[in-house]
Structures are given as structure tokens and as C-alpha cells.
Design an enzyme around this catalytic site. Structure first.
Site, mmCIF file in Angstrom:
data_model
loop_
_atom_site.group_PDB
_atom_site.id
_atom_site.type_symbol
_atom_site.label_atom_id
_atom_site.label_comp_id
_atom_site.label_asym_id
_atom_site.label_seq_id
_atom_site.Cartn_x
_atom_site.Cartn_y
_atom_site.Cartn_z
ATOM 1 N N MET A 30 35.200 32.330 35.879
ATOM 2 C CA MET A 30 35.138 31.006 35.920
ATOM 3 C C MET A 30 33.770 30.845 36.471
ATOM 4 S SD MET A 30 38.840 29.250 37.048
ATOM 5 C CE MET A 30 39.091 29.782 38.712
ATOM 6 N N ALA A 32 30.122 31.451 38.899
ATOM 7 C CA ALA A 32 29.880 31.841 40.405
ATOM 8 C C ALA A 32 30.053 33.252 40.508
ATOM 9 C CB ALA A 32 31.012 31.171 41.294
ATOM 10 N N TYR A 35 29.728 40.619 42.694
ATOM 11 C CA TYR A 35 29.447 41.941 42.296
ATOM 12 C C TYR A 35 31.017 42.388 41.417
ATOM 13 C CZ TYR A 35 29.127 46.938 41.732
ATOM 14 O OH TYR A 35 29.022 48.179 41.418
ATOM 15 N N GLY A 36 31.963 41.819 42.119
ATOM 16 C CA GLY A 36 33.142 42.086 41.609
ATOM 17 C C GLY A 36 33.456 41.636 40.013
ATOM 18 N N HIS A 37 32.932 40.569 39.683
ATOM 19 C CA HIS A 37 32.725 40.315 38.043
ATOM 20 C C HIS A 37 31.834 41.137 37.441
ATOM 21 C CE1 HIS A 37 33.313 36.170 39.629
ATOM 22 N NE2 HIS A 37 34.587 36.372 38.856
ATOM 23 N N GLN A 61 44.308 24.816 35.883
ATOM 24 C CA GLN A 61 45.064 26.002 36.741
ATOM 25 C C GLN A 61 44.531 25.536 38.098
ATOM 26 O OE1 GLN A 61 42.200 29.241 35.131
ATOM 27 N NE2 GLN A 61 42.389 30.108 37.138
ATOM 28 N N GLY A 149 40.510 41.642 37.113
ATOM 29 C CA GLY A 149 40.446 42.254 38.306
ATOM 30 C C GLY A 149 41.701 42.169 38.908
ATOM 31 N N LYS A 151 42.344 41.975 42.152
ATOM 32 C CA LYS A 151 42.338 40.879 43.214
ATOM 33 C C LYS A 151 43.486 39.941 42.847
ATOM 34 C CE LYS A 151 39.418 37.507 44.395
ATOM 35 N NZ LYS A 151 40.211 36.370 44.632
ATOM 36 N N ASP A 152 43.558 39.322 41.462
ATOM 37 C CA ASP A 152 44.460 38.397 41.262
ATOM 38 C C ASP A 152 45.526 39.385 40.308
ATOM 39 O OD1 ASP A 152 43.069 35.864 41.835
ATOM 40 O OD2 ASP A 152 41.648 36.910 40.671
HETATM 41 O O1 PAF Z 1 40.495 35.140 37.302
HETATM 42 C C1 PAF Z 1 39.934 34.274 36.812
HETATM 43 O O2 PAF Z 1 38.681 33.953 37.064
HETATM 44 C C2 PAF Z 1 40.594 33.048 36.055
HETATM 45 O O3 PAF Z 1 41.917 32.839 36.491
HETATM 46 C C3 PAF Z 1 40.620 33.211 34.703
HETATM 47 C C4 PAF Z 1 41.299 34.502 34.208
HETATM 48 C C5 PAF Z 1 39.040 33.390 34.203
HETATM 49 C C6 PAF Z 1 41.229 32.135 33.585
HETATM 50 O O4 PAF Z 1 40.446 30.888 33.917
#
Ligand code: PAF
Length: 282
Positions: A30, A32, A35-37, A61, A149, A151-152
Site C-alpha cells: 500500500m 509508504a 525497509y520491510g517492503h 480493507q 510479510g 508482520k501480517d
Molecule cells: O499488507 C498490505 O500492505 C496490504 O494488506 C496488501 C496485501 C497490499 C493488500 O492491500
């Protein structure tokens, strides 16, 4: 880095890549980016011929309109960060109408109970929104591998269930949580924390680690109460939930059993910013 805003254009570019026998990796985000991304993108780059990073703040969401409004976003900075990793990354940054041409509403999903606890319990409809966008991205991109990740972690398990139940041919790769120097799990939301609170937010991971050390010797209920008490005594953070579940079904447990994997999950508010984290217990 190539910025693409519409699905058809993206699909045409990807069709040409497939012709060259290039495998496709997808990193949904999403924006922003932190480093995690970037660690997910690096892994995707190392395992695929071509990498698509999607950047889309998915409105369906968010159960809280304020959270959506305040969600950080800086496309230019994101593009610079990605370009520094590779000039070949395909960045898919669609508009809201490209994704939701009609009503901005999620589809309804059932995930056999995975969606009912923790994030599902406290963020009404959250996983319907996540599954709606993830299914659309997977079907649009058709990746060989998609990266999420840990984290989720609950989201990761739900995405795994989604691809099994819809028979979407993709390998879902879970990647380890990246942490700031004090242990705070990296998150786009960390930017919204006041500096001193961000420094003290290592407390969340410290608490998880101490709970982990006690797991097995103490009951799950004892640990639930112990964590609650730690947060009651700390003025920086308001605990929303702390839960101990098995990793597969994400069902709250009472006691540890042999040959099962467990995780502890936490959600807290810090000055109005919602933070989540989790830790493997064995
Ligand atoms: O983890 C996220 O950043 C969001 O939930 C995702 C998987 C990009 C879906 O919008």
C-alpha cells in the site's frame, strides 16, 4: 523502474515477459515503503525474471475512515526507493476507479474461521477487503510467486487459504518481520508516531519476547493476563489484544501440545496509531 497505471497495459508488458520465459514475482503493497517492503522486493528480484510491485491504498480493507485518511503516502519517494533497487521493476500504481470501476465495496469471503479472531474480530470486514484486492492483483498479474510479510501473519494465512480455495496457481512466500533498532516491527504507520514514543515502542517486542520465554512453563491464560498487566502499567500504549494461537488455524489455545506450532499476536494503540506485531513461540 516503469510506472504502469492500468491493468491492460500491465498485462501486455507481462505477456511479453512470459514470452521470454521470465518468471514473475509480485509484491503487493500500500506504498509508504520502508525497509520491510524493500526486503520483500529484494527477495522477489533474486528469485524471478521480472518483479511487479503494486502500490495501492485499498479503501475496502479499512474499517476506520480516519485510519484510511491518515494512511501515509508518498509515491515519488516510493518510486525512488524502488528505482535504487532495480531500474527494471514494474510498479503497478492504479487509481481507485481502475480497481473498483463500480461501487467501492469488497466481496464476501469465508476462510474457515481464520478471519474471525484478532484482526478479523477488531477490524470489521478487513479481510474481505484484503482478499478482494489480493485476488484481483493475483488474477491481473498472474505471478509465479507472491511475497507477503509475516508482520501480517493472519493476512498471510488468509492469502494462503484464498489461493487454495480459488485454485490460483501461485506460490505464496512469507518473509520474516524486519525490525527497527529497538525491535519495533517496521510498518508504514511508524512514521505517524511521535519520535519519543517510537523510541519507546521497543517495549512491544520486548513484551512479546518475555512472553515467549515463559510459554510452556505458564498457561496461555496466565500470559494473557501478564501481558495485559504490563500494558496497564505503561502510559504510552493501549493494548487492544494479545492472543496465543496455533499457527495453522489461528485458534486461541489454552495449553501447548507436542508437534504443533504456536504464535503470539498483539495489537496496541500508541497516540492513536495502531501497531501490530507477532512472534513465533517454537
Ligand atoms: O499488507 C498490505 O500492505 C496490504 O494488506 C496488501 C496485501 C497490499 C493488500 O492491500
Amino acid at each position: 523502474m516503469h510506472l504502469i497505471e492500468d491493468k491492460r497495459h500491465l498485462q501486455a508488458v507481462l505477456a511479453a515477459e512470459r514470452q521470454k520465459n521470465h518468471s514473475i514475482g509480485l509484491v503487493p503493497t500500500m506504498g509508504a515503503l520502508h525497509y520491510g517492503h524493500l526486503s520483500l522486493v529484494k527477495r522477489a528480484l533474486s528469485e524471478n525474471g521480472v518483479v511487479v510491485v503494486s502500490i495501492f491504498v485499498n479503501p475496502t480493507q479499512f474499517d476506520n475512515q480516519n485510519d484510511l485518511k491518515n494512511y501515509p503516502s508518498n509515491l515519488e519517494r516510493d518510486l525512488d526507493l524502488l528505482n535504487a533497487l532495480s531500474e527494471d521493476i514494474l510498479v503497478f500504481a492504479p487509481s481507485k476507479t481502475e480497481i473498483y470501476p463500480g461501487e467501492i465495496a469488497p466481496q464476501k469471503f469465508k476462510f474457515g474461521g481464520l478471519e474471525k479472531t484478532m484482526e478479523g474480530q477488531y477490524r470489521n470486514g478487513h479481510f474481505d477487503g484484503v482478499a478482494t484486492i489480493v485476488e484481483l492483483l493475483l488474477k491481473t498479474v498472474g505471478p509465479d510467486k507472491a511475497y507477503f510479510g509475516e508482520k501480517d501473519f493472519q493476512q498471510l494465512q488468509i492469502v494462503r487459504k484464498l489461493v487454495r480455495s480459488k485454485q490460483i496457481p501461485v506460490e505464496i512466500i512469507g518473509c520474516p518481520i524486519q525490525r527497527e533498532a529497538n525491535g519495533l516491527a517496521m510498518s508504514s504507520r511508524n512514521e505517524r508516531l511521535p519520535k519519543e514514543v517510537r523510541q519507546r515502542a521497543g517495549f512491544i517486542f520486548e513484551t512479546l519476547k518475555t512472553a515467549k520465554r515463559q510459554f510452556g512453563m505458564k498457561s496461555a491464560d496466565y500470559l494473557r493476563k501478564w501481558v495485559k498487566d504490563q500494558f496497564k502499567a505503561n502510559n504510552d500504549f493501549d493494548l487492544e489484544y494479545f492472543e496465543i494461537t496455533d499457527e495453522e488455524k489461528l485458534a486461541p489455545i489454552q495449553r501447548k501440545r507436542k508437534n504443533k506450532k504456536y504464535r503470539a499476536f498483539i495489537a496496541v494503540y500508541a497516540k492513536g496509531v495502531r501497531l501490530i506485531d507477532n512472534i513465533a513461540l517454537n
